[in-house]
Scaffold this motif. Structure first.
Motif, PDB file in Angstrom:
ATOM      1  N   PRO A   1      40.450  41.443  45.473  1.00 13.99           N
ATOM      2  CA  PRO A   1      40.873  42.835  45.689  1.00 13.99           C
ATOM      3  C   PRO A   1      41.531  43.471  44.480  1.00 13.99           C
ATOM      4  N   ILE A   2      42.127  42.681  43.563  1.00 16.66           N
ATOM      5  CA  ILE A   2      42.857  43.243  42.415  1.00 16.66           C
ATOM      6  C   ILE A   2      42.078  42.931  41.148  1.00 16.66           C
ATOM      7  N   PHE A   3      41.958  43.900  40.289  1.00 15.54           N
ATOM      8  CA  PHE A   3      41.176  43.799  39.072  1.00 15.54           C
ATOM      9  C   PHE A   3      41.725  42.710  38.151  1.00 15.54           C
ATOM     10  N   LEU A   4      40.849  41.757  37.713  1.00 12.60           N
ATOM     11  CA  LEU A   4      41.120  40.701  36.742  1.00 12.60           C
ATOM     12  C   LEU A   4      42.121  39.655  37.238  1.00 12.60           C
ATOM     13  N   LEU A   5      42.606  39.770  38.525  1.00 16.39           N
ATOM     14  CA  LEU A   5      43.606  38.817  38.983  1.00 16.39           C
ATOM     15  C   LEU A   5      42.986  37.432  39.123  1.00 16.39           C
ATOM     16  N   ASN A   6      41.785  37.339  39.660  1.00 12.61           N
ATOM     17  CA  ASN A   6      41.131  36.051  39.859  1.00 12.61           C
ATOM     18  C   ASN A   6      40.136  35.731  38.741  1.00 12.61           C
ATOM     19  N   SER A   7      40.117  36.515  37.675  1.00  7.91           N
ATOM     20  CA  SER A   7      39.179  36.260  36.582  1.00  7.91           C
ATOM     21  C   SER A   7      39.754  35.224  35.627  1.00  7.91           C
ATOM     22  N   LYS A   8      38.885  34.713  34.801  1.00  3.02           N
ATOM     23  CA  LYS A   8      39.325  33.733  33.806  1.00  3.02           C
ATOM     24  C   LYS A   8      40.154  34.415  32.722  1.00  3.02           C
ATOM     25  N   ALA A   9      40.963  33.594  32.045  1.00  3.59           N
ATOM     26  CA  ALA A   9      41.836  34.160  31.016  1.00  3.59           C
ATOM     27  C   ALA A   9      41.026  34.791  29.889  1.00  3.59           C
ATOM     28  N   GLY A  10      39.850  34.168  29.569  1.00  3.84           N
ATOM     29  CA  GLY A  10      39.013  34.706  28.494  1.00  3.84           C
ATOM     30  C   GLY A  10      38.496  36.095  28.829  1.00  3.84           C
TER      31      GLY A  10
END
Length: 484
Positions: A130-139
């Motif tokens: 639901p939140i932008f880039l929260l569950n994305s990889k650090a890269g």
């Protein structure tokens, strides 16, 4: 900012209008009430993604309409293919996922891209993320924040800030110069204070003179009125002196007979004038034409009298019938009519039989008949032999002129062909049995599906399942949202 969202025949929404608040807007509700459909509508409006499943069942067209605070109206519609209407201008034939160039400058919900052509949707979030880039990889997060496009924007912002500081300094210098000029002018004007005091005294004297002028004008008007009153008083005095010398008038006689005579004379004069006017009007008229034959008019009058008498008779009949009660309900006469017809037909048959008996009485008894069974058997044999002869004649006509078949050169090829034909017939029989088994399995699956679909609803549009339509779409190979 979006101020109004309209959904027409979009998934489970027949017609929904939402006006977001100026701050934060939160949508709450039970499952399958259409919350995710609203987010999907905004995503399709922004990106024109696959929309073959969003049209509400039973409708021909769906639409998403968005109003912005700047007064723009953006519409997305789909009937057979998607199209846009931006402030009344239509954009169609956009291709797969194509959007008009004017869309995002007005809607301001674009996808952000970095230098590596990776795109980031910073406006919409899914249920799993639901939140932008929260569950994305650090890269991925580092790539997004370190994208050159943002650096360029920061440099642009820094340059604009420097320009604004420089312009502010220039404005400050101009204001200081203007302030110095104004201070110098104020010093020059300090010596004009006595002039203001003198000007105030002159204004007071001018007001006093205006008051005196008004008083003079009022006194002048009073003088004119006084002169008029004196002239009127002199005229009254002269009239009084003239009337004082007159004697008392004599007593008048009874004037009633004189008034009646005067009225009679006046009425006679009016009657005479009216008669004279009528004589003049009648003198100008021409001789009336000769009347035509009045027989037709007399016949028409007689017809009118007869019609009037007929209307009078009908009116009396209507008045007499209005007092009558409704007739009783008739019994079923169909059975009685059928019985009467049967009796009439029986009477006709009796008469016919009697006439036939009367005609046969003079005849002698017929001779005794011999058995005809042998004769009928012989006739049947003759007909059978005749049919065989006709069939032989038709075969002879069909085979006359045919060329005899050539002798077979290689009988082994014929044997191979016969074996292949036998194998194909066996395979066809096996396929027929397989088809029968598949039909039985399909019937069993259809029964289980109808039982499982009872009382269930579609999670996409919220409508009830139609198992027969779903089976029809599955067997026919149709895709999309077509369960019922």
């Amino acid at each position: 900012m979006i101020t109004r969202i309209e959904l027409h025949n979009f998934m489970s929404h027949r017609k929904t209008v939402i006006e977001p608040s100026p701050g934060l807007t939160v949508l709450v509700g039970p499952n399958n009430c259409g919350k995710s459909a609203l987010v999907a509508a905004l995503q399709i409006l922004c990106h024109n993604e696959n929309s073959t499943y969003v049209k509400r069942h039973g409708t021909k067209e769906c639409a998403v309409v968005v109003h912005t605070s700047e007064g723009h109206v953006i519409e997305w519609r789909r009937k057979t293919s998607p199209r846009y209407l931006i402030n009344g201008t239509e954009h169609s034939r956009l291709g797969n996922a194509g959007i008009p160039a004017e869309l995002h400058p007005l809607l301001r919900l674009p996808v952000v891209a970095d230098d590596a052509d990776d795109s980031f949707d910073v406006h919409f979030g899914s249920q799993k993320s639901p939140i932008f880039l929260l569950n994305s990889k650090a890269g991925a997060a580092a790539k997004f924040f370190a994208s050159s496009s943002d650096a360029i924007r920061l440099l642009e912002m820094q340059q604009r800030h420097k320009e604004k500081v420089t312009e502010g300094r220039r404005q400050h210098q101009r204001l200081e110069a203007d302030a110095a000029i104004v201070s110098a002018e104020l010093k020059v004007l300090e010596a004009t204070v006595p002039v203001d005091v003198e000007l105030s005294g002159l204004e007071t004297e001018f007001a006093r003179l205006n008051g005196i002028q008004s008083e003079i004008e009022a006194l002048t008007r009073s003088e004119f009125e006084l002169v008029d009153r004196l002239e009127q008083a002199n005229r009254y005095k002269v009239e009084r002196d003239a009337l004082s010398r007159l004697t008392t008038p004599p007593v008048l006689e009874d004037e009633a007979p004189l008034e009646r005579s005067s009225e009679q004379i006046e009425a006679a004069l009016q009657s005479t004038a009216r008669l004279q006017a009528e004589c003049r009007s009648l003198g100008e008229l021409q001789t009336p034409p000769q009347l035509a034959d009045e027989a037709g008019i007399d016949r028409l009058a007689e017809q009118l009298d007869a019609t009037a008498r007929q209307i009078d008779v009908l009116a009396r009949q209507r008045a007499a019938l209005e007092g009558l009660a409704s007739p009783p309900v008739l019994e079923d006469a169909i059975a009685l009519e059928a019985t009467v017809r049967q009796i009439e037909q029986a009477a006709i048959r009796v008469d016919s039989t009697a006439a036939r008996c009367h005609g046969l009485n003079p005849l002698t008894p017929p001779p005794e008949l011999h058995s005809v069974d042998e004769l009928e058997r012989r006739l049947a044999q003759i007909d059978e032999q005749r049919g065989r002869v006709e069939a032989q004649e038709e075969n002879l006509v069909a085979t006359t002129g045919l060329v005899p078949l050539p002798p077979l050169e290689n009988e082994s090829e014929l044997d191979v062909t016969v074996d292949q034909l036998t194998t194909l017939l066996r395979q066809a029989a096996d396929l027929a049995e397989t088809c029968i088994e598949a039909q039985a399995q399909l019937s069993a699956v259809a029964t289980e599906l109808r039982h499982a679909a009872q009382g269930e609803t579609c999670p996409t549009c919220g409508q009830a399942f139609d198992a027969d339509r779903l089976l029809e779409a599955t067997v026919g190979g149709l895709g999309g949202h077509a369960h019922g």
